[in-house]
Design an enzyme around this catalytic site. Structure first.
Site, PDB file in Angstrom:
ATOM      1  N   ASP A 117       0.854  -1.197   0.000  1.00  0.00           N
ATOM      2  CA  ASP A 117       0.000   0.000   0.000  1.00  0.00           C
ATOM      3  C   ASP A 117       0.888   1.246   0.000  1.00  0.00           C
ATOM      4  O   ASP A 117       2.088   1.165   0.262  1.00  0.00           O
ATOM      5  CB  ASP A 117      -0.882  -0.015   1.265  1.00  0.00           C
ATOM      6  CG  ASP A 117      -1.765   1.224   1.372  1.00  0.00           C
ATOM      7  OD1 ASP A 117      -2.411   1.575   0.367  1.00  0.00           O
ATOM      8  OD2 ASP A 117      -1.781   1.865   2.443  1.00  0.00           O
ATOM      9  N   SER A 118       0.253   2.388  -0.235  1.00  0.00           N
ATOM     10  CA  SER A 118       0.978   3.659  -0.220  1.00  0.00           C
ATOM     11  C   SER A 118       1.417   4.053   1.200  1.00  0.00           C
ATOM     12  O   SER A 118       2.300   4.882   1.363  1.00  0.00           O
ATOM     13  CB  SER A 118       0.071   4.753  -0.783  1.00  0.00           C
ATOM     14  OG  SER A 118      -1.157   4.766  -0.070  1.00  0.00           O
ATOM     15  N   CYS A 166      -3.781  -1.143  -2.007  1.00  0.00           N
ATOM     16  CA  CYS A 166      -4.074   0.276  -2.243  1.00  0.00           C
ATOM     17  C   CYS A 166      -4.971   0.411  -3.472  1.00  0.00           C
ATOM     18  O   CYS A 166      -4.602  -0.010  -4.569  1.00  0.00           O
ATOM     19  CB  CYS A 166      -2.752   1.006  -2.484  1.00  0.00           C
ATOM     20  SG  CYS A 166      -2.948   2.749  -2.860  1.00  0.00           S
ATOM     21  N   GLU A 204      -6.972   9.398   9.447  1.00  0.00           N
ATOM     22  CA  GLU A 204      -5.638   9.371  10.072  1.00  0.00           C
ATOM     23  C   GLU A 204      -5.616  10.216  11.341  1.00  0.00           C
ATOM     24  O   GLU A 204      -4.842   9.958  12.257  1.00  0.00           O
ATOM     25  CB  GLU A 204      -4.573   9.811   9.068  1.00  0.00           C
ATOM     26  CG  GLU A 204      -4.515   8.819   7.914  1.00  0.00           C
ATOM     27  CD  GLU A 204      -3.176   8.693   7.226  1.00  0.00           C
ATOM     28  OE1 GLU A 204      -2.274   9.504   7.504  1.00  0.00           O
ATOM     29  OE2 GLU A 204      -3.040   7.776   6.400  1.00  0.00           O
ATOM     30  N   CYS A 214     -11.341   2.714  -0.889  1.00  0.00           N
ATOM     31  CA  CYS A 214     -10.088   3.261  -0.363  1.00  0.00           C
ATOM     32  C   CYS A 214      -9.755   2.509   0.920  1.00  0.00           C
ATOM     33  O   CYS A 214     -10.662   2.169   1.698  1.00  0.00           O
ATOM     34  CB  CYS A 214     -10.264   4.755  -0.082  1.00  0.00           C
ATOM     35  SG  CYS A 214      -8.862   5.510   0.758  1.00  0.00           S
ATOM     36  N   HIS A 236      -8.730   3.423   3.659  1.00  0.00           N
ATOM     37  CA  HIS A 236      -9.064   4.082   4.925  1.00  0.00           C
ATOM     38  C   HIS A 236     -10.544   3.989   5.306  1.00  0.00           C
ATOM     39  O   HIS A 236     -10.890   4.163   6.463  1.00  0.00           O
ATOM     40  CB  HIS A 236      -8.675   5.565   4.854  1.00  0.00           C
ATOM     41  CG  HIS A 236      -7.191   5.805   4.888  1.00  0.00           C
ATOM     42  ND1 HIS A 236      -6.329   5.194   4.017  1.00  0.00           N
ATOM     43  CD2 HIS A 236      -6.433   6.601   5.699  1.00  0.00           C
ATOM     44  CE1 HIS A 236      -5.088   5.605   4.283  1.00  0.00           C
ATOM     45  NE2 HIS A 236      -5.127   6.444   5.291  1.00  0.00           N
TER      46      HIS A 236
HETATM   47  N1  DGL Z   1      -4.156   3.761   0.037  1.00  0.00           N
HETATM   48  C1  DGL Z   1      -4.861   4.791  -0.710  1.00  0.00           C
HETATM   49  C2  DGL Z   1      -6.065   4.158  -1.411  1.00  0.00           C
HETATM   50  O1  DGL Z   1      -6.556   3.110  -1.032  1.00  0.00           O
HETATM   51  C3  DGL Z   1      -5.296   5.929   0.199  1.00  0.00           C
HETATM   52  C4  DGL Z   1      -4.134   6.773   0.723  1.00  0.00           C
HETATM   53  C5  DGL Z   1      -3.376   7.475  -0.374  1.00  0.00           C
HETATM   54  O2  DGL Z   1      -3.913   8.410  -0.999  1.00  0.00           O
HETATM   55  O3  DGL Z   1      -2.241   7.089  -0.646  1.00  0.00           O
HETATM   56  O4  DGL Z   1      -6.529   4.703  -2.366  1.00  0.00           O
END
Ligand code: DGL
Length: 269
Positions: free
Chosen positions: A13-14, A76, A156, A188, A190
């Site tokens: 993931d990012s 991600c 977050e 997403c 989150h």
């Molecule tokens: N992990 C990203 C997603 O699922 C969200 C956080 C980001 O923008 O890097 O799209």
């Protein structure tokens, strides 16, 4: 069962958000070993260009393949939306799963009215990846998409039940709800953390699709089909690797994972 079964699943993931997918995998597949990679030095990806995301995603894929993983999971949504081709090309025979394929498939199965909403980061929404995937599965579905850039920082911040988050959700979801969707995809990493708040905003008649849970289900099926599930004669191991350890990392990470993080390794990239 070959020795491949004992190899870890690589999840990436990012940042920390993909730990929602690790959490779902731990619950669904408690015998599997997992290596997690979070690009915490370069997060967020959701507002970056396609070329940059493809480049970063390629680097992460190479790194995990070098670790010897038996499966890759793109946790991600933003990477899955614009760079899954890069991952699949590099992975060769290693199976690749991603949250968009899993979430889109589940939404098409769940929806009765065929009116489906998708919420995600701006890059994911602009890519149209969810809508394309759903239309490939069922050309009759109508997909209503909404970018929700404020949700990532609100989650977050830990404002999971906060009034500001509720008002923000009401505002973002107004146009989608006006289309009478019966299913809403949380597109997403989150968003699963604000599932109860979102359910209250959309009402009980709208089903929420959590891509973390659906990709864990898909992983279980794929491991069995390929005969590469871990027989589990030893305790499963979890490794967490990140590119930076920012302030409050532990707290935020544990909120996503739903348990203590253990040892986190910082890579020098
Ligand atoms: N992990 C990203 C997603 O699922 C969200 C956080 C980001 O923008 O890097 O799209």
């Amino acid at each position: 069962m070959s020795d491949i079964g004992k190899l870890p699943i690589g999840v990436f993931d990012s940042g920390v958000g993909g730990l929602t997918v690790v959490r779902a995998l731990m619950e669904r597949l408690p015998l599997e070993n997992i290596i997690y990679f979070g690009d915490t030095a370069r997060v967020p990806y959701g507002v970056k260009s396609v070329a940059t995301i493809e480049h970063f995603t390629g680097q992460i894929t190479d790194h995990l393949l070098n670790q010897g993983v038996k499966m890759l999971i793109i946790a991600c949504n933003t990477m899955a939306a614009v760079a899954s081709g890069v991952v699949r090309q590099k992975a060769g025979a290693v199976p690749v799963l991603d949250v968009i394929e899993a979430g889109a498939g589940a939404a098409v199965v769940e929806s009765r009215t065929r009116a489906i909403g998708v919420i995600a980061t701006p890059t994911t929404i602009n890519s149209n990846a969810y809508a394309r995937r759903m239309h490939a599965l069922d050309p009759q579905v109508r997909v209503y998409s909404q970018a929700c850039p404020l949700f990532v920082p609100l989650v977050e911040e830990g404002w999971l039940e906060h009034e500001v988050t509720r008002l923000t959700a009401q505002e973002y979801l107004k146009p989608v709800l006006a289309e009478n969707v019966d299913t809403l995809v949380l597109g997403c990493t989150h968003y699963p953390l604000i599932k109860p708040l979102l359910q209250a905003v959309v009402g009980s008649s709208v089903r929420l699709v959590d891509s973390a849970i659906t990709v864990a289900e898909q992983a279980a099926r794929t491991l069995n089909e390929l005969g590469i599930a871990n027989p589990g004669d030893t305790l499963s191991t979890y490794r967490y690797t990140v590119t930076d350890i920012p302030l409050r990392f532990q707290t935020i990470g544990e909120r996503f994972l739903g348990r203590s993080l253990g040892i986190v390794e910082k890579l020098d990239w």
